[in-house]
Design a protein around this motif. Sequence first.
Motif, PDB file in Angstrom:
ATOM      1  N   HIS A  85       4.908  -2.564 -15.084  1.00  0.00           N
ATOM      2  CA  HIS A  85       4.849  -2.501 -13.621  1.00  0.00           C
ATOM      3  C   HIS A  85       3.499  -3.015 -13.116  1.00  0.00           C
ATOM      4  O   HIS A  85       3.442  -3.785 -12.175  1.00  0.00           O
ATOM      5  CB  HIS A  85       5.102  -1.064 -13.164  1.00  0.00           C
TER       6      HIS A  85
ATOM      7  N   ASP B 289       3.283  -6.782 -13.241  1.00  0.00           N
ATOM      8  CA  ASP B 289       4.091  -7.388 -12.190  1.00  0.00           C
ATOM      9  C   ASP B 289       3.374  -7.324 -10.849  1.00  0.00           C
ATOM     10  O   ASP B 289       3.354  -8.303 -10.112  1.00  0.00           O
ATOM     11  CB  ASP B 289       5.452  -6.707 -12.085  1.00  0.00           C
ATOM     12  N   VAL B 290       2.806  -6.179 -10.530  1.00  0.00           N
ATOM     13  CA  VAL B 290       2.098  -6.028  -9.259  1.00  0.00           C
ATOM     14  C   VAL B 290       0.879  -6.944  -9.227  1.00  0.00           C
ATOM     15  O   VAL B 290       0.644  -7.628  -8.237  1.00  0.00           O
ATOM     16  CB  VAL B 290       1.687  -4.554  -9.024  1.00  0.00           C
ATOM     17  N   ARG B 291       0.133  -6.979 -10.309  1.00  0.00           N
ATOM     18  CA  ARG B 291      -1.046  -7.856 -10.370  1.00  0.00           C
ATOM     19  C   ARG B 291      -0.638  -9.309 -10.142  1.00  0.00           C
ATOM     20  O   ARG B 291      -1.246 -10.016  -9.345  1.00  0.00           O
ATOM     21  CB  ARG B 291      -1.759  -7.713 -11.715  1.00  0.00           C
TER      22      ARG B 291
ATOM     23  N   GLN C 219       2.029 -10.475  -8.674  1.00  0.00           N
ATOM     24  CA  GLN C 219       2.484 -10.652  -7.291  1.00  0.00           C
ATOM     25  C   GLN C 219       1.301 -10.758  -6.337  1.00  0.00           C
ATOM     26  O   GLN C 219       1.287 -11.606  -5.443  1.00  0.00           O
ATOM     27  CB  GLN C 219       3.383  -9.485  -6.873  1.00  0.00           C
ATOM     28  N   LEU C 220       0.306  -9.900  -6.531  1.00  0.00           N
ATOM     29  CA  LEU C 220      -0.869  -9.929  -5.652  1.00  0.00           C
ATOM     30  C   LEU C 220      -1.693 -11.198  -5.874  1.00  0.00           C
ATOM     31  O   LEU C 220      -2.175 -11.802  -4.914  1.00  0.00           O
ATOM     32  CB  LEU C 220      -1.720  -8.674  -5.871  1.00  0.00           C
TER      33      LEU C 220
ATOM     34  N   THR D 163      -1.875  -8.355   0.909  1.00  0.00           N
ATOM     35  CA  THR D 163      -0.745  -7.420   0.834  1.00  0.00           C
ATOM     36  C   THR D 163       0.378  -7.825   1.793  1.00  0.00           C
ATOM     37  O   THR D 163       1.551  -7.658   1.468  1.00  0.00           O
ATOM     38  CB  THR D 163      -1.195  -5.966   1.083  1.00  0.00           C
TER      39      THR D 163
ATOM     40  N   ALA E 104       2.185 -10.566   0.061  1.00  0.00           N
ATOM     41  CA  ALA E 104       2.951 -10.035  -1.072  1.00  0.00           C
ATOM     42  C   ALA E 104       4.083  -9.117  -0.604  1.00  0.00           C
ATOM     43  O   ALA E 104       4.879  -8.669  -1.432  1.00  0.00           O
ATOM     44  CB  ALA E 104       2.026  -9.273  -2.016  1.00  0.00           C
TER      45      ALA E 104
ATOM     46  N   CYS F  41       3.927  -6.030   0.568  1.00  0.00           N
ATOM     47  CA  CYS F  41       3.803  -4.682   0.007  1.00  0.00           C
ATOM     48  C   CYS F  41       2.852  -3.866   0.878  1.00  0.00           C
ATOM     49  O   CYS F  41       2.157  -4.398   1.731  1.00  0.00           O
ATOM     50  CB  CYS F  41       3.322  -4.734  -1.437  1.00  0.00           C
TER      51      CYS F  41
ATOM     52  N   VAL G   4      -1.311  -0.693  -2.008  1.00  0.00           N
ATOM     53  CA  VAL G   4      -0.935  -1.142  -3.352  1.00  0.00           C
ATOM     54  C   VAL G   4      -2.107  -1.839  -4.039  1.00  0.00           C
ATOM     55  O   VAL G   4      -2.404  -1.576  -5.203  1.00  0.00           O
ATOM     56  CB  VAL G   4       0.308  -2.058  -3.302  1.00  0.00           C
TER      57      VAL G   4
ATOM     58  N   HIS H  56      -4.430  -0.506  -7.698  1.00  0.00           N
ATOM     59  CA  HIS H  56      -4.579  -1.244  -8.951  1.00  0.00           C
ATOM     60  C   HIS H  56      -5.969  -1.836  -9.156  1.00  0.00           C
ATOM     61  O   HIS H  56      -6.294  -2.255 -10.275  1.00  0.00           O
ATOM     62  CB  HIS H  56      -3.529  -2.353  -9.029  1.00  0.00           C
TER      63      HIS H  56
END
Length: 196
Positions: free
Chosen positions: A6, A9-11, A13-14, A36, A39, A41, A45, A49
């Motif tokens: 997860h 994936d977030v990294r 996406q950002l 953000t 992205a 989100c 978020v 991270h």
Amino acid sequence: MPTGIHLRDVRAQLFDAAERVLLREGPGGLTSRAVTAEADCAKGVLHRHFADFDTFLAELVLDRIQRLETRAEGLVAGTGDIVATVADLLTEVFESVAVSIVALITFRDELRARLRAARPGPGIPLATDAARLLADYLAAEQNLGRIAAEADIPALAPTLVGSGHLLFADRTGEPPTEEAVRRMVATVLSGVLVSG
């Protein structure tokens, strides 16, 4: 879903969102809110991270350096046209966000300090890395006799990167043509290419 997957994936996406913001708005438009929003989100978020926005930016630059290193691993000396190979690599570097990242690093003192801690050495990260990778490729070509033995590779590589940066630096106009990039590379390398 496991946390490690997860998080990656977030990294990703950002980072991709930050790249799109940089390409569209330049370094001045890059804020945590812009990233953000791009992205799609929640604002928190990014900060879940990354400790802060400069940490995020440092990780973004290091990620892009890693991508460049991965790309450079595919350069095979002794095959293909040297001018075309160098021009293609420079285009790949500078058509992406490299021009904006170099400007970002130049003007954000905290980001520059974090990158120096992560990658000690002179120069501006990413640009310096591109020059190092080009120097490795040119040295390999020199060892194969396709570049003159007396060629000053440590001077040629940063000259190519600096010239490439200048060609791509104008964010208001169209990027340089493939022919313009190849002509610049051919000019810089004109005295050292060995015909044969």
